[in-house]
Design an enzyme around this catalytic site. Structure first.
Site, PDB file in Angstrom:
ATOM      1  N   SER A  84     -16.352   4.569  -6.685  1.00  0.00           N
ATOM      2  CA  SER A  84     -17.563   5.053  -7.321  1.00  0.00           C
ATOM      3  C   SER A  84     -18.463   3.943  -7.842  1.00  0.00           C
ATOM      4  O   SER A  84     -19.605   4.196  -8.226  1.00  0.00           O
ATOM      5  CB  SER A  84     -17.189   5.976  -8.478  1.00  0.00           C
ATOM      6  OG  SER A  84     -16.384   5.299  -9.441  1.00  0.00           O
TER       7      SER A  84
ATOM      8  N   LYS B 180     -21.699  -1.151 -14.273  1.00  0.00           N
ATOM      9  CA  LYS B 180     -21.665   0.235 -13.827  1.00  0.00           C
ATOM     10  C   LYS B 180     -22.101   1.108 -14.996  1.00  0.00           C
ATOM     11  O   LYS B 180     -21.700   0.865 -16.148  1.00  0.00           O
ATOM     12  CB  LYS B 180     -20.237   0.578 -13.401  1.00  0.00           C
ATOM     13  CG  LYS B 180     -20.030   1.961 -12.811  1.00  0.00           C
ATOM     14  CD  LYS B 180     -18.567   2.094 -12.399  1.00  0.00           C
ATOM     15  CE  LYS B 180     -18.270   3.425 -11.727  1.00  0.00           C
ATOM     16  NZ  LYS B 180     -16.842   3.497 -11.298  1.00  0.00           N
TER      17      LYS B 180
ATOM     18  N   SER C 121     -11.970   2.786  -7.175  1.00  0.00           N
ATOM     19  CA  SER C 121     -13.418   2.696  -7.352  1.00  0.00           C
ATOM     20  C   SER C 121     -13.962   1.307  -7.606  1.00  0.00           C
ATOM     21  O   SER C 121     -15.179   1.114  -7.591  1.00  0.00           O
ATOM     22  CB  SER C 121     -13.854   3.627  -8.488  1.00  0.00           C
ATOM     23  OG  SER C 121     -13.741   4.966  -8.065  1.00  0.00           O
TER      24      SER C 121
END
Length: 522
Positions: free
Chosen positions: A199, A124, A223
């Site tokens: 996310s 990420k 997330s």
């Protein structure tokens, strides 16, 4: 940086030979050009890479049936062929093939760094990498290259992993839709009209699409777990203090953790081995000393559900009949594997879930500390600079401004009330339920809503709050699919530092249910 800144079927596949794809950010004009009219050669592999586990790939490389270079190239091919419709990747590591060649050479000489030797990983894009930009998906941080790796990034490299690139995220990890000013909108590979969750949606979309072997995400309020649920994956939110947050762009350090997003429980366990442990740069990890097993893979037991005691929290189920049907089947499957299942309640549940996330309070101060760690050449130096630049997704504007208006944490009575009372109430209430029934884990849907159509709002319920509010670990895993083929995940919540039990239960369920199904990419 400062303390807080930081299975085997023969098949034929085409390989990209052009190097230009690797040298530029995904989504750029040069990248688009590199995807057209590229030189292609045929290479016959004796291993099926899609859906292969880390252990299977390592065995193939160790026996000479596969090289890391071939593995990296396979993933780069898939990204070039399919990611235009999914948009999961922000940046590809231009040195990935060179690193793979080096690792192949090391293997030939008998040196294997660790369990991830030659395995490509996607991060990420809020994990620091010394050799690639770390942007949180924001145009305001475009081109920002940190001074060194995040602790978890460093540990992966030490285990021999190749950082294949950086994945899109909901900008600054603010939401569940995975849209950012730098990366745009990421789409769900199971239905590209829908959200991938967030996310960490870019990481999840890439892993489920077999663009990479495994990935890392972060979780402040769901997330890791929600995108894992929406992409038919396994996601672990570790116990607070098990894995360092040093070098991860913060959202709220009272809740932030980094952890694995994988196609299987065994892959998640291998990654957890790599990232767990004490890091002086993150003081909360001192709590992990003496609590990290030699390897989490020792708990991959097919009979792990036998006599396990599971508490079903019906109050965390929503109103979607498809999700509830899948959950009821999952519970029945666990019983069939020998689990003892109890319907339980959690004291003070509504009061716990009524608390807000502390990102609204902490973000400004902790982000500013992170930006300071980048040094004088950082593109921005404060949240104020970011707001003034206008280089962020418009949907974030009001949230950024509200957070920037916070003056202090030490003198904010509401913040002090929450940070004092919320963890205590959450931990004590959960332990009351665990102890009353002698439970190994609690279970409920990861999300009580399915992936929503892009452009509409994405709900998920509030079950995701129990883990970050208590600091207890949780694992989301594939439970089944909706009538239209959308993945549905279930979450197991455990006691502090009891990841071994969660892994044992999850692996046993995985092996009995076999719910993982890869998306059909177009």
């Amino acid at each position: 940086m400062g303390n807080w800144s930081k299975k085997s079927i023969s098949f034929v596949t085409s390989f990209v030979l052009a190097g230009s794809l690797l040298a530029v950010p995904v989504g750029s004009t040069a990248h688009a050009a590199a995807n057209t009219a590229r030189p292609v050669a045929k290479s016959v592999l004796s291993v099926k890479i899609e859906e292969a586990t880390i252990q299977e790939l390592e065995q193939a490389m160790q026996t000479g049936k596969l090289t890391s270079e071939q593995l990296v190239q396979f993933y780069l091919d898939r990204i070039a062929e399919y990611d235009d419709s999914i948009n999961s990747i922000i940046t590809i590591n231009k040195d990935a093939l060179a690193e793979a060649k080096q690792l192949d050479q090391e293997r030939k000489t008998g040196k294997v760094r660790g369990a991830l030797h030659g395995i490509p990983v996607i991060l990420k894009d809020n994990f620091d990498t010394y050799d690639m930009p770390t942007t949180a998906g924001s145009l305001s941080l475009k081109g920002s290259i940190p001074l060194d790796d995040a602790y978890q990034t460093k540990r992966l490299r030490e285990e021999g992993a190749i950082i294949l690139g950086k994945a899109n995220l909901h900008e600054f990890a603010f939401g569940f839709e995975t849209i950012s000013s730098l990366g745009g909108q990421t789409y769900n590979p199971y239905d590209t009209t829908r959200y991938p969750g967030g996310s960490s949606g870019g990481t999840a979309a890439a892993v489920t699409s077999n663009f990479v072997t495994v990935g890392l995400g972060t979780d402040t309020g769901g997330s890791i777990r929600i995108p894992s649920s929406f992409n038919d994956l396994v996601g672990i939110r570790p116990t607070m203090g098990l894995a360092s947050r040093d070098g991860i762009i913060p959202l709220a350090l009272s809740q932030d953790v980094g952890g694995p997003i994988a196609r299987t429980v065994e892959d998640a366990a291998v990654v957890l081995d790599a990232i767990a442990g004490y890091d002086p740069a993150d003081p909360v990890t001192e709590a992990s000393i003496g609590k990290v097993p030699q390897t989490y893979t020792h708990y991959l037991k097919k009979n792990g559900l036998k006599k396990a005691r599971i508490g079903v929290v019906r109050a965390l189920f929503g109103n979607d009949p498809q999700i509830n049907k899948v959950m009821d089947q999952a519970i029945a499957d666990m019983k069939e594997q020998g689990a003892e299942v109890y319907e339980v309640s959690i004291p003070n549940l509504n009061e716990i879930l009524a608390y807000p996330s502390l990102s609204g309070f902490e973000f400004k101060f902790q982000l500013n500390d992170y930006l300071a760690s980048l040094g004088p050449n950082a593109p921005v130096h404060s949240l104020t600079d970011i707001i003034n630049s206008g280089l962020f997704h418009p949907s974030l504007k009001s949230g950024l401004i509200a957070r920037n208006n916070k003056v202090s944490l030490d003198n904010d009575p509401e913040y002090l009330r929450i940070i004092t009372n919320r963890p205590k109430l959450s931990k004590e209430s959960l332990m009351t339920t665990f102890n009353e029934y002698g439970l190994d884990a609690l279970v409920y849907p990861t999300s009580n809503a399915l992936p929503a159509v892009v452009g509409s709002g994405q709900g998920a319920g509030n079950a995701n709050r129990l883990s970050p509010f208590s600091g207890f670990p949780a694992i989301s895993m594939p439970a089944g699919f909706s009538d239209s083929g959308l993945p549905i995940g279930m979450e197991l919540l455990g006691k502090a530092f009891d990841e071994p039990t969660l892994i044992k239960l999850a692996y046993s369920y995985q092996e009995a249910s076999n719910n993982r199904k890869a998306p059909v990419l177009k």
